[in-house]
Design an enzyme around this catalytic site. Structure first.
Site, PDB file in Angstrom:
ATOM      1  N   ASP A  48      -0.046  10.502  -3.859  1.00 29.87           N
ATOM      2  CA  ASP A  48       0.759  11.260  -2.886  1.00 29.87           C
ATOM      3  C   ASP A  48       0.619  10.612  -1.515  1.00 29.87           C
ATOM      4  O   ASP A  48      -0.319   9.854  -1.259  1.00 29.87           O
ATOM      5  CB  ASP A  48       0.329  12.738  -2.839  1.00 29.87           C
ATOM      6  CG  ASP A  48      -1.127  12.942  -2.437  1.00 29.87           C
ATOM      7  OD1 ASP A  48      -1.975  12.126  -2.836  1.00 29.87           O
ATOM      8  OD2 ASP A  48      -1.417  13.921  -1.715  1.00 29.87           O
TER       9      ASP A  48
ATOM     10  N   GLU B  23      -4.209  14.517  -2.940  1.00 32.84           N
ATOM     11  CA  GLU B  23      -5.337  14.118  -2.083  1.00 32.84           C
ATOM     12  C   GLU B  23      -5.078  14.420  -0.624  1.00 32.84           C
ATOM     13  O   GLU B  23      -5.968  14.871   0.106  1.00 32.84           O
ATOM     14  CB  GLU B  23      -5.637  12.627  -2.265  1.00 32.84           C
ATOM     15  CG  GLU B  23      -6.994  12.189  -1.680  1.00 32.84           C
ATOM     16  CD  GLU B  23      -6.967  11.809  -0.209  1.00 32.84           C
ATOM     17  OE1 GLU B  23      -8.049  11.663   0.369  1.00 32.84           O
ATOM     18  OE2 GLU B  23      -5.878  11.663   0.377  1.00 32.84           O
TER      19      GLU B  23
HETATM   20 ZN   LIG Z   1      -5.663   7.912   1.254  1.00 29.98          ZN
END
Ligand SMILES: [Zn+2]
Length: 393
Positions: free
Chosen positions: A92, A153
């Site tokens: 992401d 993340e």
């Molecule tokens: Zn990163």
């Protein structure tokens, strides 16, 4: 005596940097903002397709709670023994869908610009591609290899943390291809821990002219905490604090009955983190008739430069010298999923992605010249039995 490194390890110049760059750019062209699990699935589809026909176990974990999905690729041919080497990256990015249209991928000298290319499509691609090539060539690595890609993340690895910890706990060592920020070859051997807090004050509203002294200002309450929290930066050497947002009040002529702040904390070690978390959660209202609510805690534990980390780092430097690469180390205030693995006591090495600059910024880019060296390093770390022995023995 440790065995010398295998003398057939492919050197960086034998890697086709152009083809690898094309693979990286292909990943960048899948826009994958953290809040678009549907788009993240498309990149994961592309990755899974690239492994078609290879002897790899594929586990797909669908996205949930609005977060992107995850992918586990596992290669364990007969002869690869023991706990796996784990490569762990996120796919992401912080860039909204449509960013590419405004800022398409472009070359400028040694630089390749593109949204998410540095943080961290380049690194996640190179780690995944290292596995794909090893499996396609039928190489039997000294230990099994697991590649893990997550899709949340950038928003705190909320839904992926449990899987990260499960895979890291089972791994021999963990390699994190997050970007390398400093001179080419700089690896990350420590990261601060990250905590977040929200303080909410509730007071009593009143007319600023008519009955000011019946009011209880939530803004005044919050202001006292802001000053105290920011002042911690003057005395604390192992942690930092930032009051990043402040909200409250309605109009100048109303005594405010509501105010809130968001606080970011970074801590070098667990003891420091826990001490400040306890102090933050124990804060109480200073003013009369005011209530103060404190929420929050540690999002990511500190990634400390343990003996196991140093051993893995030193073995990597030695391997780098065999390949003609000059490696170095640094520490970062920013966190990664490596924090979760390191907190489990695992040997973790981070910053294995391409060198470049501009994470979360408009000038985000990687250096083309660092692609082949990193590809060579991944290949050698995963296939060299002597490296594995040095790193863990
Ligand atoms: Zn990163």
């Amino acid at each position: 005596m440790l065995a010398p490194f295998e003398n057939n390890l492919p050197k960086p110049e034998t890697f086709d940097a152009e083809a690898l760059a094309a693979g990286i750019i292909r990943w960048v062209e899948f826009e994958t903002p953290s809040d678009r699990p549907d788009l993240i699935e498309l990149l994961l589809d592309h990755v899974v397709e690239s492994f078609a026909g290879l002897p790899i176990t594929v586990e797909r974990i669908p996205g949930r709670n609005g977060c992107g999905g995850q992918l586990v690729l596992h290669y364990a041919p007969a002869g690869a023994v023991g706990a796996p080497a784990l490569l762990m990256g996120h796919i992401d990015t912080v860039w909204d869908a449509g960013t590419l249209e405004k800022r398409p991928v472009r070359y400028e000298g040694d630089r390749i610009y593109g949204p998410g290319i540095f943080d961290m499509k380049a690194g996640s691609f190179l780690a995944t591609e290292a596995l794909r090539r090893i499996a396609a060539a039928g190489i039997v690595p000294p230990r099994p290899i697991t590649v893990y890609l997550n899709g949340d993340e950038e928003i705190g690895s909320i839904t992926s943390r449990a899987k990260i910890e499960e895979l890291a706990a089972a791994a021999a060592f963990v390699l994190v291809p997050e970007p390398s920020f400093e001179a080419p070859g700089t690896l990350i051997t420590a990261r601060k821990g990250w905590g977040r807090f929200r303080l909410t004050a509730r007071g009593v509203s009143a007319h600023a002219g008519g009955n000011l002294f019946d009011g209880r200002s939530a803004i005044l309450e919050i202001a006292r905490h802001i000053v105290e929290i920011e002042a911690l930066n003057e005395t604390e050497t192992a942690a930092t604090f930032n009051v990043g947002t402040v909200n409250g009040g309605t109009r100048a002529n109303v005594v405010p009955d509501f105010a809130a702040i968001d606080v970011d904390m970074r801590a070098n070690d667990m003891e420091t983190a826990e001490r400040h978390i306890a102090a933050m959660l124990a804060r109480t209202a200073k003013g009369k008739d005011i209530t103060l609510e404190v929420e929050g805690g540690l999002n990511r534990p500190p990634f400390q430069r343990s003996g196991a980390v140093v051993k893995l780092y030193e073995a990597t430097c030695e391997l780098g010298r065999e390949l003609g690469l000059e490696l170095g180390e640094t520490t970062r205030g920013g966190v990664s999923d490596g924090n979760f693995a390191a907190a489990l006591g695992k040997p973790v090495l981070d910053g294995l992605g391409c060198n470049g600059a501009g994470a979360h910024a408009l000038h985000e880019h990687i250096l083309f010249s660092t692609i082949a060296p990193r590809a060579a390093l991944f290949h050698a770390m995963l296939t060299s039995a002597a490296f594995n022995e040095r790193a863990l023995g």
